[in-house]
Write a protein that holds these residues in place. Structure first.
Motif, mmCIF file in Angstrom:
data_model
loop_
_atom_site.group_PDB
_atom_site.id
_atom_site.type_symbol
_atom_site.label_atom_id
_atom_site.label_comp_id
_atom_site.label_asym_id
_atom_site.label_seq_id
_atom_site.Cartn_x
_atom_site.Cartn_y
_atom_site.Cartn_z
ATOM 1 N N ALA A 32 0.782 -1.193 -0.017
ATOM 2 C CA ALA A 32 0.040 -0.007 -0.001
ATOM 3 C C ALA A 32 1.072 1.171 -0.007
ATOM 4 O O ALA A 32 0.616 2.143 -0.388
ATOM 5 C CB ALA A 32 -0.898 0.035 1.230
ATOM 6 N N GLY A 33 2.008 1.042 0.482
ATOM 7 C CA GLY A 33 2.871 2.337 0.351
ATOM 8 C C GLY A 33 3.088 3.244 1.967
ATOM 9 O O GLY A 33 3.555 4.131 1.678
ATOM 10 N N GLY A 34 2.481 2.511 2.727
ATOM 11 C CA GLY A 34 2.760 3.291 3.944
ATOM 12 C C GLY A 34 1.956 2.624 4.996
ATOM 13 O O GLY A 34 1.039 1.832 4.740
ATOM 14 N N LEU A 35 1.914 2.898 6.411
ATOM 15 C CA LEU A 35 1.341 2.377 7.407
ATOM 16 C C LEU A 35 -0.140 2.714 7.505
ATOM 17 O O LEU A 35 -0.962 1.769 7.947
ATOM 18 C CB LEU A 35 2.254 2.964 8.779
ATOM 19 C CG LEU A 35 1.625 2.311 10.148
ATOM 20 C CD1 LEU A 35 1.972 0.990 9.976
ATOM 21 C CD2 LEU A 35 2.446 3.002 11.294
ATOM 22 N N ASP A 36 -0.504 3.893 7.258
ATOM 23 C CA ASP A 36 -1.821 4.203 7.176
ATOM 24 C C ASP A 36 -2.709 3.941 5.933
ATOM 25 O O ASP A 36 -3.670 4.721 5.835
ATOM 26 C CB ASP A 36 -2.056 5.738 7.659
ATOM 27 C CG ASP A 36 -1.505 5.857 9.248
ATOM 28 O OD1 ASP A 36 -1.957 4.816 10.045
ATOM 29 O OD2 ASP A 36 -1.107 6.955 9.437
ATOM 30 N N ARG A 37 -1.954 3.560 5.052
ATOM 31 C CA ARG A 37 -2.629 3.343 3.636
ATOM 32 C C ARG A 37 -3.123 2.144 3.365
ATOM 33 O O ARG A 37 -3.679 1.985 2.114
ATOM 34 C CB ARG A 37 -1.477 3.592 2.506
ATOM 35 C CG ARG A 37 -1.033 5.450 2.642
ATOM 36 C CD ARG A 37 -0.155 5.687 1.540
ATOM 37 N NE ARG A 37 0.376 6.869 1.848
ATOM 38 C CZ ARG A 37 1.549 7.446 1.198
ATOM 39 N NH1 ARG A 37 2.360 6.590 0.623
ATOM 40 N NH2 ARG A 37 1.825 8.315 1.654
ATOM 41 N N SER A 38 -3.119 1.155 4.017
ATOM 42 C CA SER A 38 -3.378 -0.267 3.560
ATOM 43 C C SER A 38 -4.907 -0.683 4.551
ATOM 44 O O SER A 38 -5.039 -0.640 5.446
ATOM 45 C CB SER A 38 -2.217 -1.130 4.235
ATOM 46 O OG SER A 38 -2.991 -2.594 4.069
ATOM 47 N N PRO A 39 -5.815 -0.823 3.609
ATOM 48 C CA PRO A 39 -7.071 -1.266 4.118
ATOM 49 C C PRO A 39 -7.296 -2.633 4.770
ATOM 50 O O PRO A 39 -7.885 -2.809 5.676
ATOM 51 C CB PRO A 39 -7.951 -1.561 2.981
ATOM 52 C CG PRO A 39 -6.882 -1.389 1.818
ATOM 53 C CD PRO A 39 -5.728 -0.938 2.152
ATOM 54 N N SER A 40 -6.401 -3.796 4.450
ATOM 55 C CA SER A 40 -6.168 -5.036 5.296
ATOM 56 C C SER A 40 -5.145 -5.014 6.295
ATOM 57 O O SER A 40 -5.207 -6.006 7.075
ATOM 58 C CB SER A 40 -5.660 -6.036 4.036
ATOM 59 O OG SER A 40 -4.388 -5.724 3.577
ATOM 60 N N ARG A 41 -4.588 -3.909 6.799
ATOM 61 C CA ARG A 41 -3.660 -3.932 7.808
ATOM 62 C C ARG A 41 -4.339 -4.149 9.033
ATOM 63 O O ARG A 41 -3.936 -4.969 10.026
ATOM 64 C CB ARG A 41 -3.030 -2.299 7.944
ATOM 65 C CG ARG A 41 -2.121 -2.133 9.179
ATOM 66 C CD ARG A 41 -1.846 -0.999 9.302
ATOM 67 N NE ARG A 41 -2.957 -0.210 10.144
ATOM 68 C CZ ARG A 41 -2.898 0.860 10.517
ATOM 69 N NH1 ARG A 41 -1.585 1.805 10.651
ATOM 70 N NH2 ARG A 41 -3.780 1.404 11.298
ATOM 71 N N ASP A 42 -5.570 -3.482 9.375
ATOM 72 C CA ASP A 42 -6.433 -3.820 10.571
ATOM 73 C C ASP A 42 -6.719 -5.340 10.639
ATOM 74 O O ASP A 42 -6.471 -5.688 11.700
ATOM 75 C CB ASP A 42 -7.518 -2.854 10.637
ATOM 76 C CG ASP A 42 -6.864 -1.496 11.012
ATOM 77 O OD1 ASP A 42 -5.932 -1.118 11.477
ATOM 78 O OD2 ASP A 42 -8.006 -0.582 10.763
ATOM 79 N N ARG A 43 -7.169 -5.862 9.498
ATOM 80 C CA ARG A 43 -7.506 -7.284 9.687
ATOM 81 C C ARG A 43 -6.262 -8.033 10.321
ATOM 82 O O ARG A 43 -6.407 -8.949 10.900
ATOM 83 C CB ARG A 43 -8.083 -7.686 8.287
ATOM 84 C CG ARG A 43 -9.510 -7.347 8.242
ATOM 85 C CD ARG A 43 -10.219 -7.996 7.021
ATOM 86 N NE ARG A 43 -9.083 -7.409 5.841
ATOM 87 C CZ ARG A 43 -9.909 -6.715 4.694
ATOM 88 N NH1 ARG A 43 -11.088 -6.600 4.718
ATOM 89 N NH2 ARG A 43 -9.128 -6.174 4.002
ATOM 90 N N CYS A 44 -5.142 -8.089 9.551
ATOM 91 C CA CYS A 44 -3.835 -8.669 9.775
ATOM 92 C C CYS A 44 -3.535 -8.585 10.973
ATOM 93 O O CYS A 44 -3.012 -9.497 11.971
ATOM 94 C CB CYS A 44 -2.852 -8.309 8.916
ATOM 95 S SG CYS A 44 -3.005 -8.967 7.177
ATOM 96 N N SER A 45 -3.486 -7.116 11.705
ATOM 97 C CA SER A 45 -3.307 -6.915 13.026
ATOM 98 C C SER A 45 -4.374 -7.619 14.188
ATOM 99 O O SER A 45 -3.485 -8.251 15.039
ATOM 100 C CB SER A 45 -3.258 -5.339 13.084
ATOM 101 O OG SER A 45 -2.713 -5.127 14.668
#
Length: 132
Positions: free
Chosen positions: A28-41
């Protein structure tokens, strides 16, 4: 399945989930740009609970206590070690590394947890302790 086997599986699952989160952030190019980041976390944090429980109490039997001994002491020891590892790794990673520096402590802690539980599980299997 015994608590130790479940904990080992979940510890490895946490490493995979943190890795997927890192890939999602990088793509996604950065910490706050990924929509699936929260699901993985969220998945990774859920995987962290069983190893904590098994580490505190062993494989569920009094004659085989875990590395932390009894539950309250084991939980405190686990939290302290996790804090020290995460803080230590965070101090070693340069600030210029961006989001990688923020995530490195999680990767190190989860990897060490998976290695510890994997070796504990393997040791129990070699010694004939029923581990699931």
């Amino acid at each position: 399945m015994t608590p130790l086997r479940i904990a080992t599986t979940c510890a490895v699952g946490a490493v995979v989930a943190w890795g997927l989160k890192a890939v999602a952030i990088a793509v996604a190019g950065g910490l706050d740009r990924s929509p699936s980041r929260d699901r993985c976390s969220s998945s990774a944090w859920r995987c962290c609970s069983p190893p904590s429980s098994a580490g505190a109490g062993g494989d569920g039997r009094p004659e085989h206590p875990g590395p932390g001994g009894r539950r309250p002491r084991g939980v405190l020891v686990g939290l302290a070690v996790s804090f020290l590892v995460e803080t230590g790794v965070g101090a070693l990673v340069p600030e210029s590394s961006g989001w990688v520096g923020e995530e490195a402590g999680l990767w190190a802690t989860s990897t060490l947890t998976a290695v510890a539980f994997g070796s504990w599980y393997a040791r129990n299997r070699r010694s004939g302790v029923r581990s699931g």
